[in-house]
Write a protein that holds these residues in place. Structure first.
Motif, PDB file in Angstrom:
ATOM      1  N   VAL A 114       2.255 -12.162 -12.728  1.00  0.00           N
ATOM      2  CA  VAL A 114       2.787 -10.989 -13.426  1.00  0.00           C
ATOM      3  C   VAL A 114       4.065 -10.583 -12.703  1.00  0.00           C
ATOM      4  CG1 VAL A 114       2.358  -8.620 -14.167  1.00  0.00           C
ATOM      5  CG2 VAL A 114       0.444 -10.225 -13.981  1.00  0.00           C
ATOM      6  N   ASP A 115       5.166 -10.570 -13.423  1.00  0.00           N
ATOM      7  CA  ASP A 115       6.464 -10.195 -12.868  1.00  0.00           C
ATOM      8  C   ASP A 115       6.918  -8.939 -13.594  1.00  0.00           C
ATOM      9  OD1 ASP A 115       8.709 -10.656 -11.190  1.00  0.00           O
ATOM     10  OD2 ASP A 115       9.804 -11.501 -12.886  1.00  0.00           O
ATOM     11  N   PHE A 116       7.218  -7.867 -12.844  1.00  0.00           N
ATOM     12  CA  PHE A 116       7.538  -6.593 -13.476  1.00  0.00           C
ATOM     13  C   PHE A 116       8.375  -5.721 -12.545  1.00  0.00           C
ATOM     14  CE2 PHE A 116       3.697  -6.095 -11.060  1.00  0.00           C
ATOM     15  CZ  PHE A 116       3.729  -4.821 -10.548  1.00  0.00           C
ATOM     16  N   GLU A 117       8.931  -4.670 -13.103  1.00  0.00           N
ATOM     17  CA  GLU A 117       9.614  -3.639 -12.317  1.00  0.00           C
ATOM     18  C   GLU A 117       8.826  -2.354 -12.455  1.00  0.00           C
ATOM     19  OE1 GLU A 117      13.709  -3.152 -13.343  1.00  0.00           O
ATOM     20  OE2 GLU A 117      14.270  -5.051 -12.413  1.00  0.00           O
ATOM     21  N   ALA A 118       8.717  -1.619 -11.341  1.00  0.00           N
ATOM     22  CA  ALA A 118       7.979  -0.358 -11.358  1.00  0.00           C
ATOM     23  C   ALA A 118       8.493   0.547 -10.253  1.00  0.00           C
ATOM     24  CB  ALA A 118       6.483  -0.612 -11.168  1.00  0.00           C
ATOM     25  N   GLU A 119       8.211   1.827 -10.419  1.00  0.00           N
ATOM     26  CA  GLU A 119       8.614   2.821  -9.423  1.00  0.00           C
ATOM     27  C   GLU A 119       7.529   2.968  -8.363  1.00  0.00           C
ATOM     28  OE1 GLU A 119       9.311   7.607  -9.303  1.00  0.00           O
ATOM     29  OE2 GLU A 119      10.064   6.520 -11.048  1.00  0.00           O
ATOM     30  N   LEU A 120       7.948   3.024  -7.103  1.00  0.00           N
ATOM     31  CA  LEU A 120       7.024   3.296  -6.002  1.00  0.00           C
ATOM     32  C   LEU A 120       6.584   4.754  -6.063  1.00  0.00           C
ATOM     33  CD1 LEU A 120       8.903   1.552  -3.083  1.00  0.00           C
ATOM     34  CD2 LEU A 120       6.558   1.056  -3.754  1.00  0.00           C
ATOM     35  N   TRP A 121       5.287   4.989  -5.954  1.00  0.00           N
ATOM     36  CA  TRP A 121       4.779   6.360  -5.976  1.00  0.00           C
ATOM     37  C   TRP A 121       3.736   6.539  -4.873  1.00  0.00           C
ATOM     38  CZ3 TRP A 121      -0.466   6.626  -7.058  1.00  0.00           C
ATOM     39  CH2 TRP A 121      -1.029   5.530  -7.740  1.00  0.00           C
ATOM     40  N   VAL A 122       3.576   7.782  -4.466  1.00  0.00           N
ATOM     41  CA  VAL A 122       2.654   8.137  -3.379  1.00  0.00           C
ATOM     42  C   VAL A 122       1.378   8.701  -3.974  1.00  0.00           C
ATOM     43  CG1 VAL A 122       2.329   9.610  -1.348  1.00  0.00           C
ATOM     44  CG2 VAL A 122       4.558   8.585  -1.788  1.00  0.00           C
ATOM     45  N   TRP A 123       0.244   8.247  -3.453  1.00  0.00           N
ATOM     46  CA  TRP A 123      -1.045   8.783  -3.882  1.00  0.00           C
ATOM     47  C   TRP A 123      -1.046  10.282  -3.632  1.00  0.00           C
ATOM     48  CZ3 TRP A 123      -6.073   8.857  -0.779  1.00  0.00           C
ATOM     49  CH2 TRP A 123      -7.145   9.219  -1.593  1.00  0.00           C
TER      50      TRP A 123
ATOM     51  N   TRP B 145       0.221   5.999   1.721  1.00  0.00           N
ATOM     52  CA  TRP B 145      -0.446   5.337   0.609  1.00  0.00           C
ATOM     53  C   TRP B 145       0.532   5.283  -0.557  1.00  0.00           C
ATOM     54  CZ3 TRP B 145      -5.225   3.099   0.792  1.00  0.00           C
ATOM     55  CH2 TRP B 145      -5.992   3.366   1.930  1.00  0.00           C
ATOM     56  N   THR B 146       1.339   4.235  -0.579  1.00  0.00           N
ATOM     57  CA  THR B 146       2.374   4.067  -1.594  1.00  0.00           C
ATOM     58  C   THR B 146       2.004   2.896  -2.499  1.00  0.00           C
ATOM     59  OG1 THR B 146       4.002   4.925  -0.036  1.00  0.00           O
ATOM     60  CG2 THR B 146       4.851   3.748  -1.936  1.00  0.00           C
ATOM     61  N   PHE B 147       2.202   3.059  -3.796  1.00  0.00           N
ATOM     62  CA  PHE B 147       1.756   2.092  -4.794  1.00  0.00           C
ATOM     63  C   PHE B 147       2.832   1.831  -5.840  1.00  0.00           C
ATOM     64  CE2 PHE B 147      -1.917   4.363  -3.237  1.00  0.00           C
ATOM     65  CZ  PHE B 147      -2.897   3.396  -3.094  1.00  0.00           C
ATOM     66  N   VAL B 148       2.633   0.752  -6.601  1.00  0.00           N
ATOM     67  CA  VAL B 148       3.294   0.547  -7.881  1.00  0.00           C
ATOM     68  C   VAL B 148       2.183   0.292  -8.890  1.00  0.00           C
ATOM     69  CG1 VAL B 148       5.496  -0.328  -7.010  1.00  0.00           C
ATOM     70  CG2 VAL B 148       3.655  -1.934  -7.513  1.00  0.00           C
ATOM     71  N   SER B 149       2.416   0.687 -10.127  1.00  0.00           N
ATOM     72  CA  SER B 149       1.453   0.449 -11.205  1.00  0.00           C
ATOM     73  C   SER B 149       1.868  -0.780 -11.987  1.00  0.00           C
ATOM     74  CB  SER B 149       1.400   1.651 -12.151  1.00  0.00           C
ATOM     75  OG  SER B 149       0.971   2.798 -11.455  1.00  0.00           O
ATOM     76  N   LEU B 150       0.910  -1.676 -12.200  1.00  0.00           N
ATOM     77  CA  LEU B 150       1.171  -2.830 -13.035  1.00  0.00           C
ATOM     78  C   LEU B 150       1.257  -2.388 -14.491  1.00  0.00           C
ATOM     79  CD1 LEU B 150      -0.166  -4.083 -10.387  1.00  0.00           C
ATOM     80  CD2 LEU B 150      -0.746  -6.002 -11.863  1.00  0.00           C
TER      81      LEU B 150
ATOM     82  N   PRO C 278      -1.092  -1.529  -3.762  1.00  0.00           N
ATOM     83  CA  PRO C 278      -0.605  -0.832  -2.576  1.00  0.00           C
ATOM     84  C   PRO C 278       0.558  -1.608  -1.960  1.00  0.00           C
ATOM     85  CG  PRO C 278      -2.715  -1.892  -2.112  1.00  0.00           C
ATOM     86  CD  PRO C 278      -2.411  -2.129  -3.549  1.00  0.00           C
ATOM     87  N   VAL C 279       1.619  -0.883  -1.623  1.00  0.00           N
ATOM     88  CA  VAL C 279       2.787  -1.500  -0.982  1.00  0.00           C
ATOM     89  C   VAL C 279       2.852  -0.932   0.430  1.00  0.00           C
ATOM     90  CG1 VAL C 279       5.271  -1.882  -1.087  1.00  0.00           C
ATOM     91  CG2 VAL C 279       3.949  -1.697  -3.214  1.00  0.00           C
ATOM     92  N   LYS C 280       2.437  -1.751   1.397  1.00  0.00           N
ATOM     93  CA  LYS C 280       2.304  -1.267   2.761  1.00  0.00           C
ATOM     94  C   LYS C 280       3.663  -0.943   3.389  1.00  0.00           C
ATOM     95  CE  LYS C 280       1.695  -5.948   4.532  1.00  0.00           C
ATOM     96  NZ  LYS C 280       0.783  -6.820   5.261  1.00  0.00           N
ATOM     97  N   LYS C 281       3.586  -0.116   4.417  1.00  0.00           N
ATOM     98  CA  LYS C 281       4.800   0.374   5.076  1.00  0.00           C
ATOM     99  C   LYS C 281       5.675  -0.757   5.595  1.00  0.00           C
ATOM    100  CE  LYS C 281       6.543   3.773   8.275  1.00  0.00           C
ATOM    101  NZ  LYS C 281       6.232   4.928   9.096  1.00  0.00           N
TER     102      LYS C 281
END
Length: 103
Positions: free
Chosen positions: A3-12, A20-25, A74-77
């Motif tokens: 899965v290749d996509f663009e998304a905004e990093l967001w904080v839980w 705890w930073t994530f991107v949504s598929l 989750p996108v680790k630090k």
């Protein structure tokens, strides 16, 4: 499955820092992952993946988010630091699903 996509990093929202930073598929890709991993999901409905942001690749799990209907990554630090990313940035992400049902 890739899965290749663009998304905004967001904080839980329950955290006050960006630990705890994530991107949504995308929801459509999440639906397909759900179908392909039927019976292979782990605790909390997680699915093992290999993820890539920029030149950084790592293995982790994606988790279902009932609110959005999408999996979240989750996108680790260390990744955010290596790629000079902060919450609110839009990133290009590639996810390879490692847990696939063997029909």
């Amino acid at each position: 499955m890739l899965v290749d996509f663009e998304a905004e990093l967001w904080v839980w929202e329950a955290r006050r820092d960006d630990s705890w930073t994530f991107v949504s598929l995308p929801v459509d890709a999440s639906d397909e992952i759900r179908d392909l991993t039927d019976g292979q999901r782990r605790g909390f409905g997680s699915v093992r993946v290999e993820a890539r942001v920029g030149v950084t690749t790592w293995r982790t799990s994606i988790f279902p988010d009932a609110k959005s209907g999408a999996y979240v990554l989750p996108v680790k630090k260390a990744v955010r630091t290596a790629q000079s990313l902060a919450p609110g940035d839009t990133v290009r992400v590639t996810v390879e699903v490692l847990d696939l049902s063997q029909d």
